[in-house]
Design an enzyme around this catalytic site. Structure first.
Site, PDB file in Angstrom:
ATOM      1  N   LYS A  56      -8.404  -8.318   9.573  1.00 56.74           N
ATOM      2  CA  LYS A  56      -7.677  -7.429   8.657  1.00 56.74           C
ATOM      3  C   LYS A  56      -8.059  -5.961   8.898  1.00 56.74           C
ATOM      4  O   LYS A  56      -9.206  -5.564   8.684  1.00 56.74           O
ATOM      5  CB  LYS A  56      -8.023  -7.830   7.220  1.00 56.74           C
ATOM      6  CG  LYS A  56      -7.390  -6.977   6.170  1.00 56.74           C
ATOM      7  CD  LYS A  56      -6.202  -7.661   5.572  1.00 56.74           C
ATOM      8  CE  LYS A  56      -5.521  -6.819   4.527  1.00 56.74           C
ATOM      9  NZ  LYS A  56      -4.175  -7.296   4.258  1.00 56.74           N
ATOM     10  N   LYS A  89      -3.219  -9.351   0.080  1.00 52.77           N
ATOM     11  CA  LYS A  89      -2.654  -9.265  -1.281  1.00 52.77           C
ATOM     12  C   LYS A  89      -1.374 -10.093  -1.430  1.00 52.77           C
ATOM     13  O   LYS A  89      -1.075 -10.557  -2.533  1.00 52.77           O
ATOM     14  CB  LYS A  89      -2.428  -7.813  -1.690  1.00 52.77           C
ATOM     15  CG  LYS A  89      -1.278  -7.106  -0.999  1.00 52.77           C
ATOM     16  CD  LYS A  89      -0.122  -6.846  -1.913  1.00 52.77           C
ATOM     17  CE  LYS A  89       1.041  -6.166  -1.265  1.00 52.77           C
ATOM     18  NZ  LYS A  89       1.328  -6.281   0.132  1.00 52.77           N
ATOM     19  N   LYS A 108       3.474 -11.855   4.568  1.00 56.33           N
ATOM     20  CA  LYS A 108       4.541 -11.800   3.551  1.00 56.33           C
ATOM     21  C   LYS A 108       5.424 -13.043   3.661  1.00 56.33           C
ATOM     22  O   LYS A 108       5.785 -13.653   2.655  1.00 56.33           O
ATOM     23  CB  LYS A 108       5.405 -10.543   3.723  1.00 56.33           C
ATOM     24  CG  LYS A 108       4.623  -9.281   3.450  1.00 56.33           C
ATOM     25  CD  LYS A 108       5.507  -8.058   3.526  1.00 56.33           C
ATOM     26  CE  LYS A 108       4.682  -6.810   3.749  1.00 56.33           C
ATOM     27  NZ  LYS A 108       3.572  -6.619   2.814  1.00 56.33           N
ATOM     28  N   GLY A 126       0.822  -1.213   0.000  1.00 52.93           N
ATOM     29  CA  GLY A 126       0.000   0.000   0.000  1.00 52.93           C
ATOM     30  C   GLY A 126       0.855   1.262   0.000  1.00 52.93           C
ATOM     31  O   GLY A 126       0.464   2.291  -0.559  1.00 52.93           O
ATOM     32  N   ASN A 127       2.051   1.165   0.595  1.00 51.82           N
ATOM     33  CA  ASN A 127       2.918   2.340   0.713  1.00 51.82           C
ATOM     34  C   ASN A 127       3.560   2.752  -0.616  1.00 51.82           C
ATOM     35  O   ASN A 127       4.167   3.813  -0.711  1.00 51.82           O
ATOM     36  CB  ASN A 127       4.006   2.094   1.752  1.00 51.82           C
ATOM     37  CG  ASN A 127       4.807   0.868   1.419  1.00 51.82           C
ATOM     38  OD1 ASN A 127       4.309  -0.249   1.498  1.00 51.82           O
ATOM     39  ND2 ASN A 127       6.023   1.068   1.001  1.00 51.82           N
TER      40      ASN A 127
HETATM   41  P1  ADP Z   1       2.388  -3.465   2.946  1.00 53.88           P
HETATM   42  O1  ADP Z   1       1.434  -2.343   2.751  1.00 53.88           O
HETATM   43  O2  ADP Z   1       3.598  -3.344   2.088  1.00 53.88           O
HETATM   44  O3  ADP Z   1       1.745  -4.825   2.872  1.00 53.88           O
HETATM   45  P2  ADP Z   1       2.576  -3.819   5.845  1.00 53.88           P
HETATM   46  O4  ADP Z   1       2.448  -2.648   6.753  1.00 53.88           O
HETATM   47  O5  ADP Z   1       1.436  -4.768   5.746  1.00 53.88           O
HETATM   48  O6  ADP Z   1       2.985  -3.248   4.416  1.00 53.88           O
HETATM   49  O7  ADP Z   1       3.874  -4.672   6.256  1.00 53.88           O
HETATM   50  C1  ADP Z   1       5.155  -4.068   6.338  1.00 53.88           C
HETATM   51  C2  ADP Z   1       5.433  -3.693   7.800  1.00 53.88           C
HETATM   52  O8  ADP Z   1       5.720  -4.843   8.572  1.00 53.88           O
HETATM   53  C3  ADP Z   1       6.664  -2.831   8.035  1.00 53.88           C
HETATM   54  O9  ADP Z   1       6.404  -1.468   7.825  1.00 53.88           O
HETATM   55  C4  ADP Z   1       7.016  -3.119   9.490  1.00 53.88           C
HETATM   56  O10 ADP Z   1       6.516  -2.097  10.322  1.00 53.88           O
HETATM   57  C5  ADP Z   1       6.249  -4.401   9.801  1.00 53.88           C
HETATM   58  N1  ADP Z   1       7.045  -5.484  10.388  1.00 53.88           N
HETATM   59  C6  ADP Z   1       6.575  -6.283  11.368  1.00 53.88           C
HETATM   60  N2  ADP Z   1       7.467  -7.214  11.694  1.00 53.88           N
HETATM   61  C7  ADP Z   1       8.540  -7.044  10.889  1.00 53.88           C
HETATM   62  C8  ADP Z   1       9.771  -7.743  10.751  1.00 53.88           C
HETATM   63  N3  ADP Z   1      10.089  -8.818  11.489  1.00 53.88           N
HETATM   64  N4  ADP Z   1      10.649  -7.292   9.822  1.00 53.88           N
HETATM   65  C9  ADP Z   1      10.354  -6.218   9.055  1.00 53.88           C
HETATM   66  N5  ADP Z   1       9.181  -5.518   9.145  1.00 53.88           N
HETATM   67  C10 ADP Z   1       8.272  -5.922  10.049  1.00 53.88           C
HETATM   68 MG    MG Z   2       0.217  -5.573   4.169  1.00 50.98          MG
END
Ligand code: ADP
Ligand code: MG
Length: 318
Positions: free
Chosen positions: A136, A215, A277, A18-19
């Site tokens: 979610k 996603k 992820k 999303g970012n």
């Molecule tokens: P996206 O919109 O790309 O799906 P998310 O916010 O769902 O992004 O997931 C990415 C976020 O996961 C990062 O910004 C970070 O704050 C968080 N995060 C949680 N645990 C971890 C980890 N172990 N390593 C890296 N990032 C992490």
């Molecule tokens: Mg996400």
């Protein structure tokens, strides 16, 4: 034969977080979203010279804003979530496609490159336990006052509350054959936006349900179903960290499947952010055995080249 030439390029699926459109802390104006897209899209345009490309993307902030518009207007009928997901596939698909077109033009490769955004359904199981337990978070952070009388569950987050919806597992991408065929014919395909429009089967027909599919998991399913070579998840951190946000935070360049399972059990990957992820990358590696990398939006090219991000490996560690 032309078909042999076509098969020489490997297939790269890039799942944009999303970012890529709205950075944390921004209001998310259309101007900001187009500006933010330039960073990943220029790299993707460049990579299209070496790879067949599929782009998937999140829609959390956008679908949340549409929901908010629904709730603040009583003059027109309310739209269910499935319709809003379809709307975000259109709006974000348009932004990605037009940005990519510009970037390809700047690189001078646009005349050779075909682009298409595809409305995509993803089948979910109506008996998925997720429907009984919404997890979610979507939409903006709401104040306690704003969230007071809302007819849906919310969760506390820093600064307030966010709406929660069910996030069932993707079973199959309905348009997988169309996507495969377009990719084989050299189209860059933008699809499965927001994890796809969630549908359940009713005999031979489908109908939409109130849910949002993750996603990253939908992208992994598509990557497996159309036999992608490289699966890249682009987000707002440089890769996967141990002790994320803590004093001993350490980003990893590689992680084996066994290590991923161990770190997961130790609680390094929270649900709703890094958790899906890792699950998506692990699933892809188990099914396909190829490359899966988690990296930042700004480092897509070096991650494909193997010099950035965190790569998930079958069992070898470097
Ligand atoms: P996206 O919109 O790309 O799906 P998310 O916010 O769902 O992004 O997931 C990415 C976020 O996961 C990062 O910004 C970070 O704050 C968080 N995060 C949680 N645990 C971890 C980890 N172990 N390593 C890296 N990032 C992490
Ligand atoms: Mg996400």
């Amino acid at each position: 034969m032309a078909t042999i030439d076509k098969q020489e390029k490997e297939t790269l699926l890039i799942a944009l977080g999303g970012n890529a459109l709205i950075r944390k802390g921004q209001v998310g104006s259309i101007e900001e979203q187009f500006e933010n897209l330039k960073v990943p899209i220029r790299q993707i345009a460049s990579l299209s010279r070496q790879y067949k490309i599929i782009i998937t993307h999140g829609n959390g902030p956008q679908v949340g804003n549409l929901l908010l518009q629904q709730e603040s207007c009583t003059e027109v009928p309310r739209l269910p979530l499935e319709i809003l997901v379809a709307q975000t596939q259109g709006q974000i698909g348009y932004m990605i496609e037009s940005s990519l077109d510009t970037a390809l033009m700047e690189l001078g490769v646009w005349t050779k490159q075909l682009l298409i955004t595809l409305i995509s359904y993803v089948v979910v199981d109506e008996k998925d336990p997720a429907f009984q337990n919404p997890t979610k978070p979507i939409g903006p952070v709401l104040s306690r006052e704003q969230a007071k009388d809302l007819p849906y569950p919310t969760r506390e987050v820093p600064g307030g509350l966010r709406r929660l919806v069910a996030s069932p597992k993707p079973v199959t991408v309905v348009e997988k054959r169309e996507i495969k065929s377009l990719v084989d014919n050299d189209f860059i395909v933008i699809c499965c936006g927001g994890g796809g429009i969630p549908v359940i089967r009713e005999g031979r027909a489908f109908h939409g349900v109130d849910a949002v599919i993750d996603k990253d998991l939908a992208s992994a399913k598509l990557a497996e179903e159309i036999r992608v070579d490289v699966f890249l998840i682009a987000t707002d951190v440089e890769g996967v960290a141990l002790g994320y946000g803590g004093p001993d935070q350490r980003f990893l360049r590689h992680m084996t499947l066994a290590e991923a399972a161990q770190y997961e059990a130790e609680g390094h990957f929270p649900p709703g952010s890094m958790g899906p992820k890792i699950e998506a990358a692990v699933q892809f590696i188990k099914k396909r055995g190829n490359r899966a990398v988690i990296t930042s939006i700004g480092a897509i090219e070096p991650a494909v080249a193997g010099t950035a991000g965190t790569e998930i490996l079958v069992d070898v560690k470097f």
